[in-house]
Design a protein around this motif. Structure first.
Motif: not given
Lengths: 259, 155
Positions: A66-71, A82-91, A95-103, A162-164
Motif C-alpha cells: 500500500g505504501m509503495v502504491l501510494g508513493l 489528480a493527486e486527490e484520486s490517489l486513495s481511489v487508485m490505491v484502494a 481490493v480488486r486485484e492485489l489483495g486477493p492475488v498477492v495474499a 487490502s485494509a492494511v
C-alpha cells in the motif's frame, strides 16, 4: 521413433490420470467437509497453523504494498493534478486485484507449502495408511479440516491485506505527502462500490483459497513417498498455485469487471 | 490444555481481525454506508445525447446527491436515450416540471445529471417523466464548432 511416441503417450496418460485423481480427491474432500465440522477442535487448530501464523507476513506485505502504491501513484497523478484520486487508485488496485492475488501468492508460499510437506511426510511415514488400518478415514480426519481452514483463512487474509494496504497508502498520502485527510476517505466512499468492488474481491479470494488448499493437499496426498518426492511435491504446490492464481485471476477479472 | 487455549485465542483474534478488515472496507472505504437502494422512486428522462453518462452515475440537485442513474436504454422509435433515475425517497417533493441536464464534473470528470426544480405544485411520483431535458455537451463537437467559426472569421 516408436519409443518416442510411446513415451509421449505414457506421459499423456499419467497426466490425465493425475488430473482425474485430483478431481476425485476434491470430491472426496468436499463430501467429508460437513463431517469435519463436527470435530471443531481440529478445525480450530488448523486455522491457527494456516491462518494465524500467516497473518504477520500478510499484514506486513500489505502495509508495504500500500505504501509503495501510494508513493508511485502520487508521483504519476501529481503531473495531472489528480493527486486527490490517489486513495481511489490505491484502494481499487488493492481490493480488486492485489489483495486477493498477492495474499494468495503469499498464502501459497507460507501455508500451502507447509500443508504439502506435512501431508507428504505423513504419507511417506505411512501415518495415513496407519489411520486407515485403525478404520479412521484420513481424508475426513486429516485433510478436510486443513482444506476448510484454508478456505476460511484466505478471504480473511485477503481482506486484511487490502485494509492494511489502504492504511499504508493513507500513511504515505496523508502523512508523508500532505494530501487532505477528508478528501482521502470521501473519494473512497464515492468511488469504491461495495458490491462491485469489495464483494467481487472477496469472491476472488474464496476461489483462490479453494484452489490453493486443493492443490497443496492433493500434492501432499499424491506424493511419491520418499524425501525427494516430498521436496518435489512442495515445489510443485508453490509453482502450480501461483500459476493457477494468476490464470484464474485473469478469467475472474474478465467475468466480473467487464462493464 | 494451556496450549489449546492459546491456540483458540489466536484463532479468535485472527477471525475477528479478518472480519474487522472486511467491516472497515465496507464502512470506511466504500459506498456501503450510503446504500439505500429500493427506498426510492423511479422517474424517466429522454435525452438526444447522453454523452458519457453511465449506470450508477450520480443525480444531484443544487449540488447535493439525490439519487442515481439506474438504467439507460435507447428508444428505437425516436432514437432518443431513455434514462431512468432512481431518486431517494427522502426527496419526494420535487416539482413535476423539474428539468434535467447532463453536466460534466470538472473539465474532464465524470458526467452526472443535474436537476433544476420548476414551479409546479404537484410533485414527481414513481413513473413520471421529466419533460425538460438538456443533452450532454460533447467537447469534440464544441471544439469543432469553435474551430469552424474561427476559420470563418479569418476569411
Amino acid at each position: 521413433m516408436n519409443t518416442w511416441i510411446q513415451q509421449l503417450g505414457q506421459a499423456g496418460i499419467r497426466f490425465f490420470q493425475r488430473v482425474g485423481r485430483a478431481f476425485l480427491f476434491l470430491i472426496k474432500v468436499l463430501m467429508s467437509v460437513p463431517a469435519s465440522l463436527l470435530r471443531f477442535n481440529l478445525l480450530v487448530q488448523q486455522l491457527y497453523y494456516v491462518g494465524v501464523l500467516s497473518m504477520l507476513i500478510i499484514v506486513v506485505s500489505g502495509l508495504f504494498v500500500g505504501m509503495v502504491l501510494g508513493l508511485q501513484g502520487y508521483n504519476t497523478l501529481v503531473d495531472f493534478g489528480a493527486e486527490e484520486s490517489l486513495s481511489v487508485m490505491v484502494a481499487l488496485s488493492l481490493v480488486r486485484e492485489l489483495g486477493p492475488v498477492v495474499a494468495g501468492l503469499l498464502f501459497a508460499g507460507r501455508a500451502g507449502s507447509a500443508l504439502t510437506a506435512e501431508i507428504g511426510l505423513m504419507k511417506s511415514t505411512e501415518q495415513l495408511s496407519g489411520m486407515e488400518m485403525m478404520a479412521v478415514d484420513p481424508v475426513s480426519r486429516v485433510i478436510a479440516p486443513r482444506f476448510l481452514a484454508g478456505l476460511i483463512s484466505m478471504p480473511l487474509l485477503a481482506a486484511m491485506f487490502s485494509a492494511v494496504g489502504v492504511l499504508g497508502g493513507y500513511f504515505v498520502g496523508v502523512g508523508l505527502l500532505g494530501l487532505d485527510d477528508g478528501a482521502f476517505w470521501s473519494q473512497l466512499q464515492s468511488k469504491v462500490d461495495f458490491q462491485g468492488d469489495i464483494l467481487n474481491g472477496v469472491i476472488k479470494s474464496i476461489v483462490f483459497g479453494l484452489v490453493i488448499s486443493w492443490i497443496a493437499l492433493f500434492e501432499g496426498y499424491d506424493t511419491v513417498p520418499t524425501s525427494e518426492g516430498v521436496g518435489r511435491a512442495t515445489t510443485r504446490t508453490v509453482v502450480h498455485s501461483a500459476l493457477a492464481i494468476l490464470g484464474l485471476d485473469f478469467i475472474l477479472t474478465a467475468l466480473m469487471f467487464d462493464e | 490444555m494451556r496450549q489449546t487455549k492459546a491456540v483458540e485465542i489466536g484463532v479468535g483474534l485472527f477471525v475477528a481481525a479478518g472480519l474487522i478488515a472486511l467491516f472497515v472496507m465496507a464502512i470506511k472505504m466504500s459506498n456501503f454506508s450510503s446504500f439505500d437502494n429500493g427506498a426510492g422512486y423511479d422517474v424517466t428522462a429522454r435525452f438526444d445525447n447522453i454523452g458519457g453518462l453511465k449506470e450508477r452515475s450520480p443525480v444531484s440537485m443544487a449540488g447535493v446527491k439525490v439519487g442515481q442513474v439506474s438504467s439507460i436504454a435507447l428508444d428505437s422509435q425516436t432514437y432518443e436515450a431513455v434514462v431512468t433515475l432512481t431518486i431517494n425517497s427522502q426527496y419526494a417533493a420535487l416539482p413535476l416540471d423539474t428539468s434535467a441536464s447532463i453536466f460534466t464534473a470538472g473539465l474532464l470528470g465524470e458526467q452526472y445529471i443535474a436537476l433544476e426544480p420548476g414551479g409546479e405544485e404537484t410533485y414527481l411520483a414513481n413513473g413520471s417523466e421529466l419533460q425538460l431535458t438538456q443533452s450532454a455537451l460533447v467537447l469534440e463537437q464544441l471544439i469543432g464548432q469553435f474551430l469552424f467559426n474561427a476559420g470563418g472569421d479569418d476569411e
